[in-house]
Design a protein around this motif. Structure first.
Motif, short mmCIF file in Angstrom:
data_model
loop_
_atom_site.label_atom_id
_atom_site.label_comp_id
_atom_site.label_asym_id
_atom_site.label_seq_id
_atom_site.Cartn_x
_atom_site.Cartn_y
_atom_site.Cartn_z
N THR A 193 41.95 44.76 40.78
CA THR A 193 41.04 44.63 39.65
C THR A 193 39.71 44.02 40.09
O THR A 193 39.58 43.46 41.18
CB THR A 193 41.65 43.73 38.56
N ARG A 194 38.75 44.15 39.20
CA ARG A 194 37.44 43.55 39.42
C ARG A 194 36.77 43.38 38.06
O ARG A 194 36.94 44.22 37.17
CB ARG A 194 36.58 44.45 40.31
N GLN A 195 36.02 42.30 37.90
CA GLN A 195 35.27 42.09 36.66
C GLN A 195 33.80 41.87 36.99
O GLN A 195 33.46 41.12 37.90
CB GLN A 195 35.81 40.90 35.87
N VAL A 196 32.93 42.55 36.23
CA VAL A 196 31.48 42.46 36.42
C VAL A 196 30.85 42.10 35.09
O VAL A 196 31.11 42.76 34.07
CB VAL A 196 30.90 43.81 36.92
N LEU A 208 32.59 44.26 32.30
CA LEU A 208 33.17 45.49 32.82
C LEU A 208 34.44 45.12 33.57
O LEU A 208 34.40 44.41 34.57
CB LEU A 208 32.19 46.20 33.74
N ASP A 209 35.59 45.56 33.06
CA ASP A 209 36.90 45.24 33.64
C ASP A 209 37.45 46.47 34.33
O ASP A 209 37.79 47.46 33.66
CB ASP A 209 37.88 44.77 32.56
N LEU A 210 37.54 46.44 35.65
CA LEU A 210 38.00 47.59 36.41
C LEU A 210 39.44 47.38 36.87
O LEU A 210 39.78 46.32 37.40
CB LEU A 210 37.11 47.82 37.63
N LEU A 211 40.28 48.41 36.71
CA LEU A 211 41.64 48.41 37.21
C LEU A 211 41.83 49.71 37.99
O LEU A 211 41.58 50.79 37.46
CB LEU A 211 42.67 48.34 36.08
#
Length: 611
Positions: A193-196, A208-211
């Motif tokens: 995951t990553r959050q921007v 922006l929540d990336l999975l």
């Protein structure tokens, strides 16, 4: 004689609900994709209590949440096993006889997620709350408090608009919210995951929540991050004060969830679900038709969740809704998706024109408009959901998306025309979706007309009804000419068109011989009464030979291109019978483009520029 119907189910009322439902969901069985649920519902009264399993879903505007996936239902009242009976008419309703003095109803059951849903995987899970609960009939869902807990597979990172805290390792406890709020905030968790952060507004942050299925797919260039931040800022410029406390753009990057390379999304007030291909950020040049999905779901925070059509709103998840204004709810949202993708730089000018050309071509090709107008197409979500549509252009299906883009382009161009360029649809959005204005959140057709008249007076009811009731393609694409552009064709496809073909898995010859065929020669669709139709082809037919040569994509397209010189002769299999077919078409290949109309105002460019 007909059998008398059973008693009606309780009518929902806007009244207080005593105490809160306790909902415990176990989402650890990734092998079988089974959600196990334990739910405790405080008793509100003795006697016949009806529990409902949600049926109507916001994303589909239809009864698409089937009760068939609910299994293993066991009921206890104050710890004593109780019998339940399914309603003889409504399969989503369960009757329980609650004795006097009882305090709680405990439920245990499973939600058996369909295999192709991929909701539960070791690296990523999605919890659609409406599929893992039952609720008492007789109340508005906004009046029923719910305290939820959720147990996850180990090592996953959680994303949701709901506030939560860790309870014990991989079990999360959520703050108590209404049932309406819970269902409007589905839960995601992933291993990679990553959050921007997308804005600087600490009071109403946007994230922006990336999975992803692989760490490499989380990479974003500085330009991509800048475009996403511009999308948020440009959206706020259009609509003004946001209706959310915070907003999570949840993006799954997975070819398991998006196997055909296309994208799909679901709207919510404080989050947007966006399922996109794994390479969405790592290979953006191949994502031209997915570039406005995130914008579409973001706009829905205002258009659809903050304000929504009066006949589309329901006090529960089990009362039928109507979609007469889906051309506003979805059509205008799709329009703003195109505009925001352009204004934020997600698409460049030519890519935007190519996407609009594809929209216009689809709209112009809908031969079914001769019997079924756009207004009737707003019913499609209800009766076509889950059904295959073989003759897409003749039966029509949810055309309020692409045709809505052209309709609202015409509205914007008309506003600019009447105001000499001083007003446009931005002014309508500021007024109609204004969060700060004390207005009813549901709206009617007349409300839309009143808002347009407040911007620039005109016969807006007549203008809109011409679009909604017309049986002519010229009316549907009239906004192009009013904006200073026209739909044309050449024998060279745009990159946007080619990617659309790839996502659909077809060679699209709709605008020449009226046919779409896959790389194996199987016909996927045929335009009603087009050249291929008149030659006897239908969906499911197979092209074996082209002008005496074995079928190949190259051979087929070359034969269409040269058909003015050499007639297009096919050997085909139709309903298992092999025969020859001659397609009456004299070339060339035709692919859609937009061109300026010389000597007219360019109102489209005025719309697409950043603010």
């Amino acid at each position: 004689m007909a059998t008398p119907p059973p008693p009606a189910l309780p009518i929902p009322q806007d009244k207080p609900f005593k105490d809160a439902i306790a909902l415990a969901v176990n989402a650890t069985d990734t092998d079988h994709q089974i959600f196990s649920v334990h739910e405790t519902i405080p008793v509100q009264k003795a006697g016949d209590t009806v529990l409902l399993y949600p049926e109507w879903e916001t994303a589909s505007h239809a009864p698409t949440a089937g009760a068939a996936e609910l299994a293993g239902l066991l009921v206890q009242v104050d710890g004593v096993r109780a019998q339940w009976m399914r309603d003889p008419v409504d399969m989503h309703a369960f009757h329980i006889n609650v004795p006097n003095g009882a305090r709680s109803i405990a439920l245990d059951f499973q939600f058996l997620a369909p295999a192709k849903s991929h909701l539960l995987r070791p690296t990523m899970i999605n919890v659609p709350w409406q599929r893992v609960l039952l609720y008492p009939a007789g109340w508005y869902v906004r009046d029923i408090p719910v305290t939820a807990t959720l147990t996850l597979p180990r090592g996953l990172i959680a994303f949701t608009a709901l506030a939560f805290r860790d309870v014990d390792g991989d079990t999360l406890r959520f703050d108590t919210v209404t049932l309406e709020q819970l269902v409007d905030a589905p839960f995601y968790a992933g291993r990679y995951t990553r959050q921007v952060m997308l804005n600087e507004n600490t009071a109403r942050p946007a994230r922006l929540d990336l999975l992803a299925d692989a760490p490499k797919d989380l990479a974003m260039t500085p330009d991509e991050i800048a475009h996403m931040r511009a999308l948020i800022s440009q959206g706020l410029t259009i609509f003004g004060t946001p209706p959310y406390r915070h907003y999570d753009t949840i993006v799954t990057l997975s070819d398991v969830l998006s196997p055909d390379g296309g994208g799909g999304g679901i709207e919510h007030l404080e989050e947007g679900e966006n399922n996109l291909p794994a390479a969405y950020f790592s290979n953006p040049a191949q994502q031209l038709n997915n570039l406005d999905l995130i914008a579409h779901e973001f706009v829905h925070a205002w258009n659809g969740r903050w304000r929504q059509p009066a006949d589309l709103w329901s006090p529960t998840f089990n009362q039928p809704v109507m979609g007469s204004l889906l051309w506003v709810y979805e059509g205008q949202t799709e329009f703003w998706g195109r505009v925001l993708a352009a204004r934020s730089g997600l698409r460049d000018r030519q890519q935007t024109l190519d996407k609009l050309a594809l929209d216009a071509s689809i709209v112009a090709d809908r031969d079914g408009r001769s019997w079924k107008n756009l207004q009737d197409s707003t019913n499609d979500a209800i009766y076509m959901a889950g059904h295959h549509v073989a003759w897409r252009d003749w039966q029509r299906r949810e055309d309020y998306y692409p045709e809505g883009v052209l309709l609202w382009l015409d509205v914007d161009a008309r506003l600019r025309e009447l105001s000499h360029g001083k007003r446009g649809l931005d002014d309508f959005a500021q007024l109609f979706f204004n969060v700060d204005k004390n207005q009813t959140r549901t709206y009617t057709f007349q409300d839309v007309c009143n808002a347009l008249n407040a911007i620039v007076p005109d016969d807006w009811a007549g203008f809109l009804n011409r679009h909604l009731s017309s049986h002519q393609a010229s009316d549907a694409i009239a906004g192009l000419a009013r904006a200073g552009w026209k739909l044309t064709y050449s024998d060279v496809p745009t990159e946007t068109f080619l990617q659309d073909e790839k996502e659909a898995g077809v060679i699209n010859l709709d605008d020449s011989i009226g046919l779409q065929v896959d790389t194996d020669g199987e016909v996927q669709s045929v335009r009603w009464n087009g050249p291929a139709f008149r030659a006897g082809l239908s969906p499911g037919s197979r092209v074996i030979d082209v002008n005496g040569q074995p079928f190949s994509v190259t051979a087929f397209t070359n034969a269409v291109q040269t058909s003015a010189i050499k007639p297009l002769q096919l050997r085909v299999s139709i309903n298992g019978e092999k025969r020859d077919a001659v397609i009456d078409y004299q070339g060339p290949l035709r692919y859609p483009h937009l061109e300026r109309i010389a000597g007219t105002p360019d109102r489209l460019s005025a719309l697409l520029g950043p603010r």
